[in-house]
Every structure is written in structure tokens, then in C-alpha cells.
Design a protein around this motif. Structure first.
Motif, PDB file in Angstrom:
ATOM      1  N   ALA B 173      57.214 -51.335 121.121  1.00  0.00           N
ATOM      2  CA  ALA B 173      56.764 -50.888 119.916  1.00  0.00           C
ATOM      3  C   ALA B 173      55.391 -51.583 119.827  1.00  0.00           C
ATOM      4  O   ALA B 173      54.835 -52.563 120.529  1.00  0.00           O
ATOM      5  CB  ALA B 173      57.584 -51.783 118.679  1.00  0.00           C
ATOM      6  N   ASP B 174      54.237 -51.050 119.065  1.00  0.00           N
ATOM      7  CA  ASP B 174      52.923 -51.174 119.165  1.00  0.00           C
ATOM      8  C   ASP B 174      52.372 -50.853 117.676  1.00  0.00           C
ATOM      9  O   ASP B 174      53.065 -50.005 116.930  1.00  0.00           O
ATOM     10  CB  ASP B 174      52.147 -51.038 120.392  1.00  0.00           C
ATOM     11  CG  ASP B 174      51.164 -51.822 120.358  1.00  0.00           C
ATOM     12  OD1 ASP B 174      50.800 -52.809 119.667  1.00  0.00           O
ATOM     13  OD2 ASP B 174      50.299 -51.775 121.405  1.00  0.00           O
ATOM     14  N   TYR B 175      51.132 -51.461 117.458  1.00  0.00           N
ATOM     15  CA  TYR B 175      50.575 -51.126 116.058  1.00  0.00           C
ATOM     16  C   TYR B 175      49.007 -51.026 116.461  1.00  0.00           C
ATOM     17  O   TYR B 175      48.587 -52.022 117.328  1.00  0.00           O
ATOM     18  CB  TYR B 175      50.880 -52.086 115.058  1.00  0.00           C
ATOM     19  CG  TYR B 175      49.913 -51.868 113.897  1.00  0.00           C
ATOM     20  CD1 TYR B 175      50.004 -51.010 112.809  1.00  0.00           C
ATOM     21  CD2 TYR B 175      48.651 -52.592 113.603  1.00  0.00           C
ATOM     22  CE1 TYR B 175      49.172 -50.613 111.668  1.00  0.00           C
ATOM     23  CE2 TYR B 175      47.653 -52.601 112.585  1.00  0.00           C
ATOM     24  CZ  TYR B 175      48.179 -51.487 111.522  1.00  0.00           C
ATOM     25  OH  TYR B 175      47.223 -51.573 110.650  1.00  0.00           O
ATOM     26  N   THR B 176      48.111 -50.283 115.865  1.00  0.00           N
ATOM     27  CA  THR B 176      46.707 -50.386 116.221  1.00  0.00           C
ATOM     28  C   THR B 176      45.783 -49.819 115.024  1.00  0.00           C
ATOM     29  O   THR B 176      46.680 -49.137 114.278  1.00  0.00           O
ATOM     30  CB  THR B 176      46.348 -49.709 117.449  1.00  0.00           C
ATOM     31  OG1 THR B 176      44.903 -49.592 117.654  1.00  0.00           O
ATOM     32  CG2 THR B 176      46.497 -48.224 117.236  1.00  0.00           C
ATOM     33  N   LYS B 177      44.907 -50.473 114.824  1.00  0.00           N
ATOM     34  CA  LYS B 177      43.940 -49.795 113.598  1.00  0.00           C
ATOM     35  C   LYS B 177      42.534 -49.842 113.979  1.00  0.00           C
ATOM     36  O   LYS B 177      42.015 -50.403 114.634  1.00  0.00           O
ATOM     37  CB  LYS B 177      44.375 -50.794 112.404  1.00  0.00           C
ATOM     38  CG  LYS B 177      43.376 -52.044 112.478  1.00  0.00           C
ATOM     39  CD  LYS B 177      43.994 -52.998 111.312  1.00  0.00           C
ATOM     40  CE  LYS B 177      42.937 -53.351 110.201  1.00  0.00           C
ATOM     41  NZ  LYS B 177      43.309 -54.812 109.478  1.00  0.00           N
ATOM     42  N   VAL B 178      41.865 -48.865 113.228  1.00  0.00           N
ATOM     43  CA  VAL B 178      40.437 -48.799 113.480  1.00  0.00           C
ATOM     44  C   VAL B 178      39.666 -49.302 112.277  1.00  0.00           C
ATOM     45  O   VAL B 178      40.211 -48.667 111.094  1.00  0.00           O
ATOM     46  CB  VAL B 178      40.322 -47.183 113.773  1.00  0.00           C
ATOM     47  CG1 VAL B 178      38.683 -46.750 113.707  1.00  0.00           C
ATOM     48  CG2 VAL B 178      40.694 -46.855 115.388  1.00  0.00           C
ATOM     49  N   GLY B 179      38.488 -49.671 112.431  1.00  0.00           N
ATOM     50  CA  GLY B 179      37.747 -50.065 111.267  1.00  0.00           C
ATOM     51  C   GLY B 179      36.108 -50.135 111.918  1.00  0.00           C
ATOM     52  O   GLY B 179      36.096 -50.055 112.939  1.00  0.00           O
ATOM     53  N   ALA B 271      54.095 -45.476 127.762  1.00  0.00           N
ATOM     54  CA  ALA B 271      54.348 -44.967 128.896  1.00  0.00           C
ATOM     55  C   ALA B 271      53.931 -46.008 130.021  1.00  0.00           C
ATOM     56  O   ALA B 271      54.856 -46.398 131.077  1.00  0.00           O
ATOM     57  CB  ALA B 271      53.863 -43.675 129.281  1.00  0.00           C
ATOM     58  N   VAL B 272      52.906 -46.681 129.920  1.00  0.00           N
ATOM     59  CA  VAL B 272      52.464 -47.579 130.848  1.00  0.00           C
ATOM     60  C   VAL B 272      53.147 -48.991 130.728  1.00  0.00           C
ATOM     61  O   VAL B 272      53.695 -49.597 131.468  1.00  0.00           O
ATOM     62  CB  VAL B 272      50.876 -47.683 130.740  1.00  0.00           C
ATOM     63  CG1 VAL B 272      50.417 -48.604 131.968  1.00  0.00           C
ATOM     64  CG2 VAL B 272      50.313 -46.409 131.181  1.00  0.00           C
ATOM     65  N   ASP B 273      52.688 -49.554 129.475  1.00  0.00           N
ATOM     66  CA  ASP B 273      53.191 -50.931 129.226  1.00  0.00           C
ATOM     67  C   ASP B 273      54.703 -51.123 129.029  1.00  0.00           C
ATOM     68  O   ASP B 273      55.429 -52.076 129.362  1.00  0.00           O
ATOM     69  CB  ASP B 273      52.519 -51.411 127.878  1.00  0.00           C
ATOM     70  CG  ASP B 273      50.970 -51.442 127.981  1.00  0.00           C
ATOM     71  OD1 ASP B 273      50.495 -51.468 129.103  1.00  0.00           O
ATOM     72  OD2 ASP B 273      50.195 -51.610 127.060  1.00  0.00           O
ATOM     73  N   GLY B 274      55.320 -50.038 128.291  1.00  0.00           N
ATOM     74  CA  GLY B 274      56.475 -50.059 128.124  1.00  0.00           C
ATOM     75  C   GLY B 274      57.415 -49.361 129.225  1.00  0.00           C
ATOM     76  O   GLY B 274      58.673 -49.523 129.172  1.00  0.00           O
ATOM     77  N   GLY B 275      56.772 -49.066 130.027  1.00  0.00           N
ATOM     78  CA  GLY B 275      57.447 -48.374 131.340  1.00  0.00           C
ATOM     79  C   GLY B 275      58.362 -47.070 130.850  1.00  0.00           C
ATOM     80  O   GLY B 275      59.506 -46.936 131.573  1.00  0.00           O
ATOM     81  N   LEU B 276      57.880 -46.560 129.859  1.00  0.00           N
ATOM     82  CA  LEU B 276      58.795 -45.326 129.459  1.00  0.00           C
ATOM     83  C   LEU B 276      58.629 -44.087 129.762  1.00  0.00           C
ATOM     84  O   LEU B 276      59.439 -43.168 129.405  1.00  0.00           O
ATOM     85  CB  LEU B 276      58.784 -45.589 127.773  1.00  0.00           C
ATOM     86  CG  LEU B 276      59.281 -46.907 127.248  1.00  0.00           C
ATOM     87  CD1 LEU B 276      59.231 -47.052 125.590  1.00  0.00           C
ATOM     88  CD2 LEU B 276      60.865 -47.118 127.426  1.00  0.00           C
ATOM     89  N   GLY B 277      57.462 -43.957 130.360  1.00  0.00           N
ATOM     90  CA  GLY B 277      56.821 -42.586 130.836  1.00  0.00           C
ATOM     91  C   GLY B 277      57.710 -41.851 132.090  1.00  0.00           C
ATOM     92  O   GLY B 277      58.471 -42.492 132.487  1.00  0.00           O
ATOM     93  N   ALA B 278      57.614 -40.633 131.855  1.00  0.00           N
ATOM     94  CA  ALA B 278      58.408 -39.817 132.726  1.00  0.00           C
ATOM     95  C   ALA B 278      57.674 -40.018 134.174  1.00  0.00           C
ATOM     96  O   ALA B 278      56.703 -40.358 134.325  1.00  0.00           O
ATOM     97  CB  ALA B 278      58.342 -38.254 132.242  1.00  0.00           C
TER      98      ALA B 278
END
Ligand SMILES: Cc1cc2nc3c(=O)[nH]c(=O)nc-3n(C[C@H](O)[C@H](O)[C@H](O)COP(=O)(O)OP(=O)(O)OC[C@H]3O[C@@H](n4cnc5c(N)ncnc54)[C@H](O)[C@@H]3O)c2cc1C
Lengths: 784, 278
Positions: B173-179, B271-278
Motif C-alpha cells: 500500500a502506498d500514497y503519493t501527492k503532487v503540489g 511491483a518493485v518495492d512490493g515484489g508483486l509484479g509478474a
């Protein structure tokens, strides 16, 4: 002498500010004090059909409701043209223009009273496009052009092998000082009025209060209240006259303090503008000709618009030698918020444009950015496009070489764009390095008399320094202290609160107060020292010429005789001295001397850019600045760091957004200024080539770092992205969506300057005397 | 307890708070006050009285039960910066300033109901449930659909938000914002992801008048995670689904573009940090 010139003496108000105990003007109180409030126009342009104040006057707790009809003296004020009514005069010309003011027992009642005033408006079309305003129906009896300047030098049609041109845009920056406008006015026993106020220029306020109240200057006393930042935004009158009128009308103390929103509406912003430039250079990158055209939006009233435009136009050449050129500019009236002084005073606009052009030329010719700048660097003895000879040290090459000597630190840690939002993770960051070099004129220009007066007294080693120089955070207090220690050998120094009991010090603006008031203090200290030494000489039967003061000790022929503190117990020595820079003259005058002096600055910015999202992080700014002398290293660094951060604010985020004459973001949620998280690492070095005629060779330092920071940050972002970015602030979408037009580069057949047109300045208008009150400060320079 | 004060109540228990609210029609509930106070200052809100939740200890704190995080409505945002949920932590850490985070609460963030508020995409992506309590008892409603328009929610008159329930998960899980600056900014756009069991669920801030998610976007995101689709496919799916505002801060075009970029980056991180990618 400890605490003398050259040391990082601490500010006397520092501890109180850090602890939150400092008394800002907004903290002032008086017994029986009323609160003043302002009713402002919601329309950018409207005719006032009626004002009915009866309901407001009838409210319990309301002691005065004033409109234009209640102004006893001259309704109009202004720093140059006197075109602005103290309270709206039948027509309102910008949204936020004061229509009526009230005084009541408390803030809530005062606010209710403003709401109870009935004003009938007949909205008129708001002219918000400066180009339409320039050529359109007058919005004011004085017309829509504050000033038009036009001149040429040499042969403007000369061409090198390459010509680049583009149009650049600069947004409206707010001074965004942290303590909103505030002041406390009190009627005095002699029928006059006294005002304590956060301002930059006590005597200008005094004069304008006198106009409106009809009081002579000796009955208008202005004293400096605690100032929380200024940056030019306090040079014009805002609440000064209103507070005094209310105090006189009610016979009671009246305090006024703006909200943040009012502050945005009431004070002057930096001029937004459009600048077209065409540069032509030979194959070596040497500038052959420069042509430029500037249009600044001055907003509804003149303020300093007639002065700002000349700065922008004349300094389009940058710190480079330009023999052939043609320059024109207008500052015009619109129904937008009024613009006036802000740190840099027209030069950041010019600097942003000319530095983009230099980079475009360098890119076209395959030169390094600093190489093309070195090849064109102004030198002492060169003549400016406006005819003035650079007759003092002109260390452009030196600041560039100083910058080159600052190593680019290897492996500067990445400072992710997007900051705490962590948007850059998973994306690609590109680093960019950019350079900029600028010239900034110092002190008042074009015949506006630049002077100050200081009174210094000394008793038992304790010195008191009195001037009318407004300390707005820039550090004049420490300069004055340091001079008194070094010259007089004082062991303690008190710099008294500035007021109008002494002659004018001029505005705390134009990077001028160390030069003007500092020099007046220096002269007064010398006079006091000589009086002290005369006394000691007589007491010891010595020749005063043999006596000196060093480190607080009086020496005779180099040998310690007594200390300054013990030299004349109980005796008070006092002197008042005046300083005035040599006269300056309007553009086009035969004297060819518009400016008192200049400061030069070179900077390098390193930025990290998230190109896909258009976000920028400024990692480091290195600076080498021409400062004359280093008087107080910490305060100097403060000016450099602050100027850089404020300049990067204009480059990346600060913009007052005006739609149809209305400010859409008059608050710090939507008007963003850099936080400490945004501030880059600053590496600062100096060139210290003493300024002739100035004690210690000092010169102004406050504006150049901002002027350079705007173009340098833009240059670094261009380097990272390859985009033209011809507008500031650079918005994320300019980068992410690639908006903005690139310079046109054309390869031209060289056309040497026509020798018949060489080396003369031709001004297409009659030079005119400096306008208005800025000049009225002192005697106008003699005209031939 | 200051229940007797006519305009201002400082109840200590949820029932007292509900009673205080019932006694004061038109009173405003105040948790951290970081929305209410500026609104009052700027006169965008009026109040006939105040019921402060500051002393209602039972509404504060994070508990773990039956595969859920139960977050009391007045839990300060500062406490969420170390919550056992990476999405919440990220959204909380970039909210306001340290001073604001100390006072601001999760409940105030939810009830403010503005599409750019930090915690909302995280709650939407995480499939949160809200616990709403009135004098007659509690009900649980999904966060998805609770906000109906900017500033409007399904909270009934006399009702309090008492807790936010977030399903615990072992995924990413993660969150990101732009300003436009690097700290203390309102999100121009924002995005959150919860990724588990091979699927990705995304939610967005300032992509529409209310916190936004879409099945089409999640399908494209899951396909990208699986290597079945490209980043451009996901960006296109986002661009087609969102309806972001246009204002002086940013154009709708920029927001649409940036939302797609954020979606791709969050899936990349999963995918990268969570190691979830195919
Ligand atoms: C300087 C500053 C920076 C900010 N930065 C951000 C930011 O970056 N991101 C962001 O998302 N927000 C930001 N905010 C907004 C605010 O801090 C958050 O939305 C915060 O979470 C609000 O919580 P609060 O407890 O202070 O709300 P309050 O002001 O107490 O209440 C907000 C609303 O919710 C209602 N309410 C509160 N609790 C309950 C409850 N339990 N039941 C029913 N109704 C309730 C109130 O009646 C009110 O309508 C910022 C605010 C400030 C002042």
C-alpha cells in the motif's frame, strides 16, 4: 574592537523575535484605543453612484465613518504621480480600493460598520490587458501610460552571424512579508497626529499624511513600529493616512491591522510584464546588437511605475557590453492591482529575459554558458547603452571567475522533486545546472535625491545613534552599531527607534541604506570622535592631530592614553551629519548619469527535475557577488540566502493570479512561498572591490541575489528538460506538457555597425525631471 | 464536564457527545479544529455553538481486531504516521506540517469531504468502512459512496463519525501527492494504491469532485502489474476515467496527465518495492 565592522554582530532584536516576544506594529496598544477597518471595492472598475453611511454611523460603538468627502486636505497621494485617492473618488479602479474607513470600539463592531455602509456601484468594463490599456480609453484623468521610454545607441541594425529572439513573461510576485500592515495613530495635544507604523519610509508617510490631513509636517510625527518584513511592499502608503484621519476625527488612538487577504489587496506587487528581446552576436559570441521592448502592467495607480520601467528597459543589456541597441518600454495603467516597488525594482524581469537570451545564443554557437558571458562582460570604463560610463569597479569577470572557483560538489545528494509528497519515487529525475549573471543599479536613480542624516552622541563610552532609517529586517541596526564601535570606540551602542524628529533617511529600498544612512552614521561618528579627541588633547596639553582611537582606546602617537569610556567622564559629545550621493539625472540628460552605482552577481543553480510531473527541487545555488566590503558576514549571508529563496519563489511558484481584475489567491494556501524544505543549499562567496567614496568601500547587497536567482533557476530547469520555458513562474504543466515557445534562431549575414551611428545615445523623448515626492525629498538637481 | 455551557460543550464520552449535540441545534462538532477554525476565520462557516471531541478518550486510538484496523475518529494524524498500514502512514506523513498533524484528526479529514484531502484516496483504495453513531445506535457504511459532493457526506443530523475501519492486508500500500512546493501543500492531484493477491486497487484525489476510483483503471493497473499491459495503457485508462477540475493551480489537462503518471508510479512501486509484479 569586538563587535566592529567585519564581524558577525548579532541583531539586538534577534532573541525577542526568536522567542516570540518582539513587538510588531500589530501588537501595539494604547488606552482607549479604537479599531479601524476599511471598506473596499469588490469591483475592479465601477462608478460609485451613492454612498450611504447613516446605518453604519448609527451602530452603537461606531465613532467615525469617513469617505472621500471627509478628507480635510488634498484627496490625492502617491509616490510619483499623486494620482491615487485616499478614499475612492466617484470611481473605483481596482478590486480592493478603499472606499470608506470606520473606527469603532472593537474589531467586530468596526467590521459590522463597514458592512452597514451602503455603496451603489455601476460596474464599468475592467481593462485588465496592459496592451489594450496602453492604446485604449483613459481609465484616469492622468491617462494610461505611466511612462514611455525609448532610446537607442550605436547602430541598432548591426548584425552578427546569429540572431535569437523571443518573448518572455514574468508573473506578479507579492512581497509576502509575514506581518501584515499595522499601525497605531494618536492625536497629539498640539492638534497634530502621531503614527507608529510598520513602514519603509517614515518621511514619505509623513508627507502624504500631511497632504491628506492638511497638517504641516511638524504636526505629523511618524515613528517606526516593529516591522515583520517589507521587500518594497511597505514603500507606498496603505493604512497610514486612514489611521491618522480616523484618530483626528475621533480624538482617540486608532489602530489598524490588515488581514492577510487585505494585505494582498492593499499593498503593491511586483510588476508582471512581457519582454521581447532580440540579440545578435558574431561567431565568437560577442554581442553585436540588442533590441528590446518591455510592457509592464502597473495596475490602477502609478506608485513607482514611472521609475520601475526605466530600470527594466535600461538594464536589458545585462552586465554585458552592448554598443548597438534599441530599447523601448511602457508601464501602463490597468484595472489590475497596483504594482510598485519590490526587491529588484524592475530588474528581475529584465534579468530573466536577458539571461535566457544569452543561453540561447550560447547554445546556438556551441559555447559554454559562462564562456559567452565572460566574452561580453562589462569592464570599468565601458559605456552603458544609456550613455553612462562605468566609472567605478565593474567586477563582472571577477564574479564569474569567483563562481567558477566554487567546485561543483560531487555526488550532491538528490533532493527529490515533490518533497514530502514522494511523487518522484518510481519515476525518473533529471539533474540540470544553469548559470546567470546580473547587474543591479543601487540607490535612487534619475534625479531622485538619495540622502540621509544621522545624529550620534557619545557619553562615557556609550553611543546613541539616531536616524530615520527604517529597520525592516535588513540589518541596518547592526551596521550602525558596528560603525559606532569601530570609528568611535564605543563600548555599548544603542540604535534608537527611527522617527521623523530627524531629517529623512529616504526609503529602505534600492539596496541603499548601508550606503546612505550607514555613511551618514560614519560621518557623524567621525565628527563625534574628533570632538572627543579635541577635548582629550586640551586636557592633556597634546596636539589633537596626534590622537587616534583604536579598539576603544585613545592613543597618543600610537601609545595608549586613556579609554574612550573614561576619556571625558560625564561629558556628552554629539554631532549630526548628512550624506548625499552625487546627483543623478533622467535618462537622456547630457550628464549621462542615471545611476549612483551597481552591484554584480553570478550564480549557478543545480536542480533535480521530475520531468514527467513537472516538479522541481532546487538542490544548490552557488553565488559570487560583488559586495564592496563584507560588513557583517552573517547578515550578508542572510541577504544572499533570502534573496535566492525569494527569487526561486518567483521562478517556480509565486504568482498572484488575477482573473478579470480579481486576485484569486489572496492567502498563503494558494499563494505559495518556498518553505525551508524547498530552500536550497547556498554557497556564497564575494568579490570585495571597494566602492569609491563609501566608508570601508561598502555597497548595497540586498537586491542582486534575487535578480540573479530568478534566471539561474530557470536556466537550470531548462538544462534539465531541454524546454524553452520563457515564462516564470514555471508551472509543473509547462514542463510536463512542454508548454512555451522556443527562441527563434536565425543565421544572419553579418552587417557591421554603421560608423556614422556609432557610440551615441539617442533618446526619443525629452528627459524630464524625476517625478513627484521621491524627488521632493530634497532639492532637485540642477538642470542645464 | 462542561455540558452545561450553552455554546460550548466538552463532553467526555460518546453518549455525552451525542447528548450535547442534540441539545445544541446548529452546533458544530470540533475535533482538531484545523478545518473549523480557518473556516470561521475566513467566514466560510458559521456556528451556533461547538461540541468539542477533545476529551472523548474513547474516540482516540488505533486497535487491531479481526483483520481490521479500527481507528478512533479523533485519532490525530500524527499517530497515523506510525500506523500499521503503509498507505495511511504515507498519506498522514505528507499532511500539513508537524503542528497541524498534532491537532488534525482522521475524522475531520473524512468529514471535510474535499476531494484533495490526504487520507481519502487511501481509505477508498483500502476499502474502508465508517462507523457512524447516533442516539439510536451505530451503523457501518462503506467509505466508497459516503462523500456525495465536495464538503457533503452521508452523515445524518445528530450523528457522529466514531471510527474508521480499514481491512488489514499483507499486500502493498502506498500514497503519493503532487503540489507546487515540497512541503505543506494542498494536493494538486493525489493517488493511493492497495495491491494484494495479484490485483491492484487505485484511488485518486482531485480527479473528480469526490474521491475517485474506477474498475476500468484497476483492471488496467492489474494488467500492468501482471505484465499484460503497458504503462501507456494504464495512463490512457486513467485519462479516460477521471474528470479533474480546472483552476488557477493547474489545468485539467495537467491533472489528467499527472494522475496517469502517479498511477503508473504506484503500480511500479508495488511491483518493485512490493515484489508483486509478474
Ligand atoms: C496549515 C494547514 C495545513 C493543512 N494541510 C493539509 C494537508 O496537507 N492535507 C489535508 O488533507 N488536510 C490539510 N489540512 C486540513 C486539515 O488539517 C485536515 O483535513 C484535518 O484532518 C482535519 O481534522 P480536524 O480534526 O482538525 O477537523 P475539524 O476542523 O475539527 O473538523 C472538520 C470537519 O469535520 C467535522 N467533524 C470532525 N470530527 C467529526 C466527527 N468525529 N464526527 C462528525 N463530524 C466531525 C467537523 O464538524 C468539521 O465539519 C490543513 C490544515 C491547515 C490549517
Amino acid at each position: 574592537m569586538s563587535g566592529g565592522v567585519g564581524e558577525s554582530v548579532r541583531r539586538p532584536d534577534g532573541p525577542a523575535k526568536v522567542r516570540g516576544e518582539f513587538c510588531y506594529a500589530g501588537d501595539l496598544t494604547a488606552e482607549g484605543m479604537l479599531i479601524g477597518a476599511t471598506l473596499r471595492s469588490p469591483h475592479p472598475h465601477a462608478r460609485i453612484t451613492r454612498i450611504d453611511t447613516r446605518a453604519a454611523r448609527a451602530l452603537p460603538g461606531v465613532l467615525a465613518v469617513l469617505t472621500a468627502d471627509d478628507v480635510p486636505g488634498d484627496l490625492h497621494f502617491g509616490l510619483t504621480l499623486r494620482d491615487e485617492p485616499v478614499l475612492a473618488d466617484g470611481v473605483v479602479r481596482y478590486a480592493g480600493e478603499p472606499v470608506a474607513v470606520v473606527a469603532a470600539v472593537d474589531a467586530a463592531t468596526a467590521r459590522r460598520a463597514t458592512q452597514a455602509i451602503e455603496v451603489g456601484y455601476e460596474p464599468l468594463p475592467a481593462v485588465t490587458d496592459p496592451e489594450l490599456a496602453r492604446d485604449g480609453t483613459p481609465l484616469h484623468p492622468d491617462g494610461n501610460v505611466y511612462r514611455h521610454v525609448s532610446y537607442g545607441c550605436g547602430d541598432p541594425d548591426a548584425r552578427g552571424v546569429v540572431t535569437v529572439e523571443n518573448t518572455y513573461r514574468i508573473g506578479m510576485q507579492d512581497p509576502a512579508f509575514l506581518a501584515p500592515e499595522a499601525g497605531l495613530a494618536q492625536p497629539t495635544a498640539d492638534g497634530g497626529v502621531q503614527l507608529e507604523v510598520a513602514t519603509q519610509w517614515l518621511h514619505s508617510d509623513q508627507k502624504q499624511i500631511g497632504w491628506a490631513t492638511g497638517l504641516p509636517p511638524e504636526k505629523v510625527h511618524v515613528q517606526l513600529g516593529g516591522v515583520g518584513g517589507a521587500f518594497g511592499g511597505r514603500e507606498d502608503v496603505t493604512l497610514q493616512v486612514h489611521a491618522c484621519l480616523l484618530a483626528l476625527a475621533t480624538g482617540r488612538p486608532v489602530k489598524m491591522e490588515y488581514t492577510r487577504e487585505e494585505s494582498f489587496l492593499a499593498h503593491r506587487q511586483r510588476h508582471p510584464g512581457t519582454i521581447w528581446l532580440r540579440h545578435s552576436a558574431d561567431a565568437d559570441g560577442k554581442l553585436i546588437s540588442v533590441e528590446g521592448r518591455v510592457l509592464l502592467d502597473g495596475g490602477a495607480y502609478a506608485s513607482t511605475s514611472p521609475v520601475v520601467i526605466t530600470n527594466t528597459v535600461t538594464l536589458l543589456q545585462g552586465p554585458y557590453r552592448v554598443d548597438n541597441g534599441r530599447f523601448e518600454g511602457w508601464s501602463v495603467r490597468t484595472n489590475n492591482p497596483s504594482c510598485g516597488a519590490m526587491r529588484g525594482f524592475g530588474v528581475p524581469q529584465a534579468a530573466f529575459a536577458h539571461e535566457a537570451q544569452l543561453d540561447a545564443l550560447a547554445a546556438a554557437l556551441g559555447l559554454e554558458p559562462l564562456e559567452i558571458r565572460l566574452r561580453n562582460a562589462l569592464q570599468r570604463g565601458d559605456v552603458a547603452t544609456y550613455g553612462q560610463r562605468f566609472d567605478a569597479p565593474t567586477p563582472v569577470r571577477e564574479v564569474i571567475e569567483g563562481l567558477q572557483a566554487i567546485p561543483l560538489p560531487e555526488g550532491i545528494p538528490r533532493k527529490a522533486p515533490g518533497g514530502v509528497g514522494r511523487s518522484a519515487e518510481g519515476g525518473e529525475i533529471r539533474r540540470g545546472i544553469g548559470y546567470a549573471v546580473t547587474i543591479k543599479n543601487l540607490a535612487f536613480s534619475e534625479g531622485h535625491v538619495d540622502e540621509s542624516t544621522a545624529e550620534v552622541s557619545l557619553c562615557d563610552g556609550h553611543a546613541t545613534v539616531h536616524t530615520a532609517c527604517a529597520e525592516v529586517g535588513q540589518g541596518f541596526v547592526t551596521v550602525a552599531e558596528q560603525v559606532a564601535r569601530t570609528v568611535l570606540g564605543a563600548s555599548t551602542v544603542e540604535v534608537t527607534q527611527p522617527d521623523t524628529l530627524i531629517a529623512s533617511a529616504g526609503s529602505t529600498s534600492a539596496s541603499r541604506q548601508t550606503m546612505a544612512s550607514g555613511t551618514a552614521v560614519h560621518r557623524a561618528c567621525l565628527a563625534v570622535r574628533d570632538r572627543l579627541l579635541d577635548r582629550v588633547a586640551r586636557a592633556h596639553g597634546l596636539d589633537a592631530a596626534e590622537l587616534t582611537v583604536a579598539d576603544g582606546v585613545v592613543c597618543a602617537a600610537g601609545k595608549p592614553l586613556t579609554t574612550v569610556a573614561e576619556a571625558a567622564p560625564g561629558q556628552i559629545f554629539r554631532a549630526t551629519e548628512h550624506f548625499q550621493h552625487p546627483d543623478t539625472y533622467a535618462l537622456g540628460s547630457p550628464e549621462a548619469r542615471m545611476y549612483v552605482g551597481y552591484g554584480f552577481s553570478a550564480q549557478r543553480a543545480v536542480v533535480d527535475v521530475d520531468v514527467e510531473l513537472g516538479l522541481v527541487s532546487v538542490v544548490q545555488v552557488a553565488s559570487c557577488q560583488d559586495v564592496g566590503a563584507v560588513i557583517n558576514p552573517t547578515q550578508l549571508l542572510g541577504q544572499i540566502e533570502g534573496g535566492i529563496v525569494q527569487g526561486m519563489g518567483l521562478a517556480l511558484m509565486e504568482a498572484v493570479v488575477v482573473r478579470d481584475g480579481l486576485i484569486t489567491n489572496p492567502d498563503f494556501q494558494d499563494y505559495l512561498i518556498p518553505t525551508i524544505v524547498d530552500a536550497p543549499e547556498v554557497v556564497s562567496t564575494y568579490v570585495t572591490d571597494p566602492q569609491p567614496g563609501m566608508p570601508h568601500g561598502w555597497k548595497g547587497v540586498g537586491e542582486p541575489p534575487l535578480c540573479t536567482a530568478v534566471p539561474v533557476v530557470a536556466a537550470a530547469v531548462r538544462a534539465a528538460t531541454g524546454l524553452p520555458l520563457p515564462s516564470v513562474p514555471i508551472k509543473p504543466e509547462h514542463i510536463a506538457l512542454g508548454l512555451g515557445t522556443a527562441p527563434t534562431v536565425s543565421w544572419t549575414t553579418p552587417r557591421p555597425a554603421d560608423p556614422a551611428r556609432a557610440a551615441q545615445v539617442v533618446v526619443d523623448e525629452e528627459p524630464r525631471d524625476a517625478l513627484g515626492t521621491m524627488a521632493e525629498e530634497g532639492a532637485a538637481p540642477a538642470r542645464h | 464536564m462542561l455540558l452545561a455551557a450553552p455554546l460550548f460543550a466538552l463532553p467526555e464520552t460518546p453518549p455525552e457527545a451525542l447528548a450535547a449535540l442534540a441539545d445544541r441545534p446548529g452546533a458544530v462538532v470540533v475535533a482538531g479544529g484545523t478545518e473549523v477554525m480557518p473556516d470561521l476565520l475566513w467566514r466560510t462557516r458559521t456556528a451556533a455553538g461547538f461540541v468539542s471531541l477533545r476529551r472523548v478518550a474513547a474516540l482516540r486510538g488505533i486497535a487491531r481486531t479481526d483483520g481490521e484496523l479500527v481507528i478512533g475518529a479523533t485519532t490525530p494524524v500524527a499517530a497515523l504516521t506510525s500506523a500499521p498500514d503503509a498507505g495511511l502512514r504515507a498519506a498522514a506523513s505528507s499532511l500539513g506540517t508537524p503542528l497541524v498533524r498534532t491537532e488534525a484528526t482522521i475524522g475531520g479529514n473524512v468529514i471535510s469531504a474535499l476531494p484533495y484531502r490526504n487520507l481519502l484516496p487511501t481509505l477508498l483504495a483500502g476499502g474502508a468502512t465508517l462507523e457512524l453513531t447516533s442516539a439510536t445506535g451505530s451503523r457501518a457504511v462503506p467509505f466508497d459512496g459516503f462523500i456525495t459532493a465536495p464538503g457533503r457526506t452521508g452523515l445524518a443530523e445528530g450523528e457522529l463519525l466514531t471510527a474508521v475501519r480499514l481491512p488489514a492486508h499483507r499486500g502493498f500500500a502506498d500514497y503519493t501527492k503532487v503540489g507546487r512546493r515540497n512541503a505543506q501543500f494542498v494536493a494538486t492531484v493525489s493517488a493511493a494504491i492497495v495491491s494484494r493477491d495479484g490485483g491492484a486497487r487505485l484511488a485518486f484525489g482531485n480527479a473528480a469532485p469526490i474521491p475517485f476510483r474506477s474498475d476500468d483503471v484497476d483492471t488496467a493497473a492489474t494488467a500492468l502489474l501482471d505484465g499484460q499491459a503497458s504503462a501507456a495503457d494504464l495512463q490512457a485508462a486513467v485519462a479516460a476515467a477521471v474528470d479533474p477540475p480546472e483552476d488557477t493551480i493547474a489545468s485539467a489537462d495537467y491533472r489528467r496527465h499527472a494522475l496517469g503518471v502517479l498511477a503508473v508510479r504506484l503500480v511500479t512501486r508495488a511491483a518493485v518495492d512490493g515484489g508483486l509484479g509478474a
